[in-house]
Write an enzyme that holds these catalytic residues in place. Sequence first.
Site, short mmCIF file in Angstrom:
data_model
loop_
_atom_site.label_atom_id
_atom_site.label_comp_id
_atom_site.label_asym_id
_atom_site.label_seq_id
_atom_site.Cartn_x
_atom_site.Cartn_y
_atom_site.Cartn_z
N HIS A 18 27.33 12.45 90.44
CA HIS A 18 28.49 11.57 90.60
C HIS A 18 29.21 11.98 91.89
CE1 HIS A 18 30.98 14.88 89.22
NE2 HIS A 18 30.47 14.86 88.00
N HIS A 21 29.87 15.68 92.89
CA HIS A 21 28.78 16.42 93.53
C HIS A 21 28.63 15.97 94.99
CE1 HIS A 21 27.54 16.04 89.15
NE2 HIS A 21 27.91 17.30 89.30
N CYS A 126 31.06 28.05 76.08
CA CYS A 126 31.12 26.61 76.35
C CYS A 126 29.80 26.22 77.00
CB CYS A 126 32.28 26.23 77.26
SG CYS A 126 32.18 24.48 77.76
N CYS A 129 30.06 24.49 80.42
CA CYS A 129 30.31 25.41 81.54
C CYS A 129 29.20 26.44 81.67
CB CYS A 129 31.60 26.20 81.37
SG CYS A 129 33.09 25.25 81.39
N CYS A 143 37.89 24.80 75.49
CA CYS A 143 37.48 25.13 76.85
C CYS A 143 38.49 24.51 77.81
CB CYS A 143 36.08 24.58 77.14
SG CYS A 143 35.75 24.41 78.90
N HIS A 146 36.60 21.53 79.83
CA HIS A 146 36.00 20.38 79.13
C HIS A 146 36.78 19.93 77.89
CE1 HIS A 146 32.63 21.98 81.55
NE2 HIS A 146 32.39 20.70 81.73
N LYS A 298 40.10 12.71 84.70
CA LYS A 298 38.90 13.48 84.99
C LYS A 298 37.69 12.58 84.71
CE LYS A 298 36.36 17.43 83.45
NZ LYS A 298 36.31 18.83 83.55
N LYS A 301 31.78 10.73 81.02
CA LYS A 301 31.00 9.60 80.48
C LYS A 301 31.79 8.90 79.38
CE LYS A 301 26.13 9.97 81.24
NZ LYS A 301 24.82 10.33 80.68
N1 MSP Z 1 24.97 24.66 88.32
C1 MSP Z 1 26.27 25.16 88.58
C2 MSP Z 1 26.35 25.74 89.98
C3 MSP Z 1 25.39 26.84 90.28
S1 MSP Z 1 25.53 27.39 91.92
C4 MSP Z 1 24.66 28.79 91.99
C5 MSP Z 1 27.28 24.03 88.44
N2 MSP Z 1 26.81 22.79 88.55
S2 MSP Z 1 27.68 21.44 88.45
O1 MSP Z 1 26.71 20.36 88.43
O2 MSP Z 1 28.57 21.51 87.36
O3 MSP Z 1 28.46 21.33 89.78
C6 MSP Z 1 29.76 21.85 89.95
C7 MSP Z 1 30.21 21.52 91.34
O4 MSP Z 1 30.17 20.08 91.54
C8 MSP Z 1 31.64 21.88 91.69
O5 MSP Z 1 31.78 23.23 92.05
C9 MSP Z 1 31.87 20.95 92.86
O6 MSP Z 1 31.17 21.41 93.97
C10 MSP Z 1 31.24 19.66 92.37
N3 MSP Z 1 32.14 18.83 91.57
C11 MSP Z 1 31.86 18.28 90.36
N4 MSP Z 1 32.90 17.51 89.95
C12 MSP Z 1 33.88 17.54 90.88
C13 MSP Z 1 35.17 16.97 90.97
N5 MSP Z 1 35.64 16.15 90.06
N6 MSP Z 1 35.93 17.30 92.04
C14 MSP Z 1 35.47 18.13 93.02
N7 MSP Z 1 34.26 18.68 92.96
C15 MSP Z 1 33.42 18.41 91.92
O7 MSP Z 1 28.45 24.32 88.29
#
Ligand code: MSP
Length: 506
Positions: A18, A21, A126, A129, A143, A146, A298, A301
């Site tokens: 999304h 990322h 969690c 997380c 959590c 979440h 936030k 889904k």
């Molecule tokens: N797999 C772990 C990371 C491992 S790194 C060795 C993880 N993955 S995640 O898919 O949950 O991605 C988290 C990251 O996605 C956040 O740190 C950020 O970079 C990005 N984001 C996801 N949602 C976001 C927002 N709503 N706002 C800003 N960044 C966001 O954690």
Amino acid sequence: MNKFFLTTPIYYVNDVPHIGHAYTTVACDVLARWYRLQGREVFFLTGTDEHGTKIARAAAAHNKDPQAYCDEISAQYQQSWKELSISNDAFIRTTSPAHIRAVQHLLKLLWDKGVIFQGRYQGKYCVQCERFYTDEELIGGLCPDHRIPPEVQSEDNYFLRLSHFKDDLLNAITQEDHPNHFKIYPLERRNEVIGKLKQDVNDVSISRATLAWGIPLPWDRSQTTYVWVDALVNYLSAIGYPDDKPRVDQWWPADLHLMAKDILWFHTVIWPAMLMAVGLPVPKKVFAHGFFTVNGQKMSKNMGNVVRPGELVKEYGIDGARYLMLSAFPFGADGDFTADTMKTTYNAALANKLGNLISRALNMVDKYCEGKVPTGTGRTLAQAVLEDLKPIEVQLDHLQFHLALGALMAAADRVNGFIENKAPWKLAKESPEAVKEVLWEVSLSLKAIVFYMIPFFPETAPLVWQRLGQTDDMKARARAFFDKPSSLDLPAGQAIQHGVPLFPRK
Ligand code: MSP
């Protein structure tokens, strides 16, 4: 000092990407493209995190074999990044054999160093997380991220003696002359990490006894590696650790790990501790940006408000989507996106300002200069525009993307103002030569603007370049320019080109 190794987090494949990322990935891409233009050797890494309970459950929920499920979602990540013109040099997957080998190698080193011990864990986990929480960290028993109740887990597994590294980590963060000194930004986040480190630091469980979807521990194959320990090693496995030592030496340590604040602890405490324990250098800089919401909520889904990067690209184009993400609020702070503000911003900045400047300038060259870049001598406007653009260099070093984009727009404003002021359409009646001089100044300034557009607007910058009648390699020219800004020049006589509007109004 010339290399620059920068990383995004590797994203979980429980679902397709999304715009959260995409936000981190686009920011990293801008930096990667920027440092390449600055003549640095860049390695830009992203990838997918594919083991652990969360992924195993997602695969099961889709009635899919976990590997097949990971293959599918990981491919969608790669596709999404193509659709946003992400210029990553590698894409790491944690289910790749080379990564698995690297994790087992590093774990074995930790085991041999005696920093791992066996214990019983009882705690609240969690799954979303993929981490344990203490009662103090939970909010109303839920959590904090979440807002779901954690699962109570209790099993025998292995622990990393994190508490042992507490002082060394504190010193590494706070003392510039520490051999493992590293920077954490923004400072507010750094202070949070320091604050937490000064309290009790718990040892961290690094394995799971009951989860099959993971990497087996090299010394006890009945247990699999905790997904976070597995994931962090991607930054090394992607550069050939442990087999390709010259390549590891070339790139490691990472110059920048970029992520949101949710996963800062893993990157500034657990990861450096693992590295210090085996005698590897720690990353030089860790930057945590803010978290954003969509229409004040936030993304989730359940709420039905998840925005996919492809939707933004469809509406605003690749460069429009990139601009909207990075210009909305300061990088580092939390923020909110709404469909309305996106549209207003797109129209005001890209359609009316930048897009309009380019098309009106070229139209006037067409009309008053027989469609050819005019010759001229004046450089006053270009000098002022370069002054507007110069701060971008420092702003990007500090990841202040919204300021850098603001500087770019200020330069566009200046040129638009100059055109208004000189009014070539009036001047044309009095002095065709004076109009050429005006449009020469405008064209030269546009060229300077294009150079600074390259990292942000990978699709549009080459188009403007072409339309300005330029036939040589844009990026090579840009590198030469950044090396010596006074070399800015524009060969006259080249035929400008036309095309569809670059940022059509919505
Ligand atoms: N797999 C772990 C990371 C491992 S790194 C060795 C993880 N993955 S995640 O898919 O949950 O991605 C988290 C990251 O996605 C956040 O740190 C950020 O970079 C990005 N984001 C996801 N949602 C976001 C927002 N709503 N706002 C800003 N960044 C966001 O954690």
